[in-house]
Write an enzyme that holds these catalytic residues in place. Structure first.
Site, PDB file in Angstrom:
ATOM      1  N   GLU A   1       0.832  -1.209   0.000  1.00 45.74           N
ATOM      2  CA  GLU A   1       0.000   0.000   0.000  1.00 45.74           C
ATOM      3  C   GLU A   1       0.860   1.251   0.000  1.00 45.74           C
ATOM      4  O   GLU A   1       2.020   1.233   0.372  1.00 45.74           O
ATOM      5  CB  GLU A   1      -0.949   0.041   1.194  1.00 45.74           C
ATOM      6  CG  GLU A   1      -0.354  -0.405   2.517  1.00 45.74           C
ATOM      7  CD  GLU A   1       0.868   0.319   2.965  1.00 45.74           C
ATOM      8  OE1 GLU A   1       0.839   1.577   2.958  1.00 45.74           O
ATOM      9  OE2 GLU A   1       1.866  -0.346   3.330  1.00 45.74           O
TER      10      GLU A   1
ATOM     11  N   GLU B   1       4.438  -0.448   1.150  1.00 48.22           N
ATOM     12  CA  GLU B   1       4.453  -0.576  -0.321  1.00 48.22           C
ATOM     13  C   GLU B   1       4.338  -2.030  -0.789  1.00 48.22           C
ATOM     14  O   GLU B   1       3.993  -2.282  -1.937  1.00 48.22           O
ATOM     15  CB  GLU B   1       5.750  -0.008  -0.935  1.00 48.22           C
ATOM     16  CG  GLU B   1       6.015   1.445  -0.665  1.00 48.22           C
ATOM     17  CD  GLU B   1       7.322   1.919  -1.316  1.00 48.22           C
ATOM     18  OE1 GLU B   1       8.018   1.110  -1.958  1.00 48.22           O
ATOM     19  OE2 GLU B   1       7.636   3.114  -1.174  1.00 48.22           O
TER      20      GLU B   1
END
Lengths: 337, 337
Positions: free
Chosen positions: A162, A305
């Protein structure tokens, strides 16, 4: 998952040229991959990390170190291949797919992005619900759809990731709401805020919980009121992977908040989850325990991420390869015990 | 190692598109690789694991679960590519080189083996010294020579591994001798011996230390009297890597015993060592602390061969790649804090 296949996988591991159990958790990874995928010799060549991007209205309260614009900027960085998750995914042979589920920016039809925007960010949960129930369900559906697509493509292993400035704040709010733990005990420094900002962040989360009164026994209510669009999409991806028999590697703190929602919705979901690593964020270990998964790595990562997921995917693949490729004692002519 | 280059590497990491320090230990790996290699952007493509094979006279006492012949059988398995270390090294893009430094078998000029046999195994250290001083030095020289060769070849990262039935016994003896700790506190089950065999193993080590009276302040005396040929070769490899500025990843319990000898000989050796993982063997953590290195993985591995080293090498390489390949905030147009 298929328990009988799991036992068969362990029996095959025990016949390899090694003392029984000597490959420790690699053996666990191998037998779980078999049990989840339902195939005796999983082919791990197709690995995908979904990096969901979304913005957060609660950043209006000053809870984040970086401005909201960084979410958009990082989406461009993902596309250019220059972010941490790009480097680590290349290293382990995984593909990164960037999903705009809620960035506060109009990307138009920018190539390379999976365009599934539900809204231009959540609303400020310190003042009211972050999402409507419809928005929350739409974001979950994004993840479910992508998992479905993975089954069609024959993806062997899915990772979550994310990008969303401010998203440790809703993640801490979710744990606090579900567990009943004090906000202070599950709230940490995110990208590196100082003591004053940490106190502010705790107060903002406390205020958000007081105003929204999420129902702790209803994970979807918690998600809508104090969650995030990318967190909802991760919850959906995890649910979809479980439903489709695809192993899913959850990254760090924020991904685990999404996985926690999924796991609270159905007790069997945890069988499909691998936890990539133990995050530096306090509250992470508690979530992992509640889901019932043991992290694979402990490298003080706190980037998100999907960076930790990438590294863990390679270790899971390593376990599968020992099952697929190691010689048995019989084959190698090695004396049995 | 070059402290100035280390600081420069950290400054470059801090300019990348991530919060400072967010990649945790990957950043440590990157800056240490720079400091050790003396190059700003290490090229990690050439990675080699040396798996040293040797036999142990002390197996006459019944301390091992498997017969001595398994050492030879496993050498053939390494050559055929069917062992755990072969699978994991292939997975991470490392080459396995098998060194006969002391197997109790005549391999003739068998292709694929680096033939540096010092003796056909050690003598039974429960009855007298395992090696003469000359044998011990010859085995150390094997490791030093190979490190020298690595420098010539431009190997970026070296891993250690071993195969030797019975070799947790000399490893525990080495720690006990150097630390003065009770044998019981540093002796464990090796490949999986039961309670009775563990008691026997402890008694045998105690007897070996009583008979040989190794000088705890003289690592080479300890190594010769209660060590092993492959352990000596590993000590030499670690010394040679340090001398040649090559980072070396030590595998598990037995490799760490070799590295401990090297580290006791010169305090700076530890600067060149990465510890692959925390072994299941008790006594391992103590050795790692004494050397001053923190293990990278904790996956309950206890196979040896270099299996843990292979996995850790890939994580170290991942760290270097973040330094080499990640975009800076400047390059990516990402807003600074």
């Amino acid at each position: 998952v298929n328990r009988e296949l799991m036992q068969q996988a362990q029996a095959r591991l025990d016949a390899k040229t090694k003392p029984p159990g000597a490959l420790g958790r690699l053996e666990e990874f191998a037998r779980r991959m078999v049990a989840i995928s339902g195939t005796g010799s999983p082919d791990t060549s197709k690995k995908v990390i979904y990096t969901f991007a979304g913005d957060h209205g609660v950043t209006d309260e000053g809870v984040a170190l970086y401005p909201k614009a960084v979410t958009t900027q990082m989406v461009y960085n993902f596309l250019a291949g220059g972010a941490g998750v790009n480097v680590l995914a290349r290293h382990v042979g995984a593909e990164v797919r960037v999903v705009d589920v809620g960035v506060d920016n109009d990307f138009g039809d920018l190539a390379g992005v999976i365009h599934r925007k539900v809204a231009r960010g959540t609303r400020n949960f310190a003042k009211g619900p972050a999402m409507t129930r419809e928005e929350m369900l739409a974001a979950i559906t994004v993840g479910i759809d992508l998992a479905e697509q993975c089954r069609v493509e024959g993806i062997a292993l899915v990772g979550t990731g994310e990008m969303g400035i401010g998203n440790t704040t809703p993640s801490s709010a979710i744990i606090a709401a579900i567990s009943g733990k004090a906000v202070r005990d599950v709230t940490h420094r995110g990208t590196g805020i100082d003591d004053d900002a940490l106190e502010l962040k705790i107060r903002v989360i406390e205020q958000g919980l007081a105003i929204n009164q999420p129902d702790s026994t209803n994970p979807l209510d918690v998600l809508a009121k104090v969650g995030g669009l990318e967190i909802a999409a991760i919850a959906g991806l995890v649910l979809g992977c479980a439903a489709n028999g695809i192993p899913v590697v959850i990254d760090g703190f924020i991904s685990t908040a999404g996985a926690l929602i999924a796991s609270e919705l159905h007790p069997n979901v945890a069988d499909y989850i691998f936890a990539a690593h133990r995050s530096m964020e306090i509250g992470h270990s508690f979530m992992l325990e509640r889901i019932g998964v043991e992290p694979i790595l402990d490298l003080n990562l706190r980037l998100g991420e999907g960076t930790g997921a990438a590294l863990a995917m390679s270790l899971i693949e390593a376990g599968v390869k020992t099952l697929n490729e190691m010689a048995t004692r019989e084959q190698a002519g090695v004396t049995h015990e």
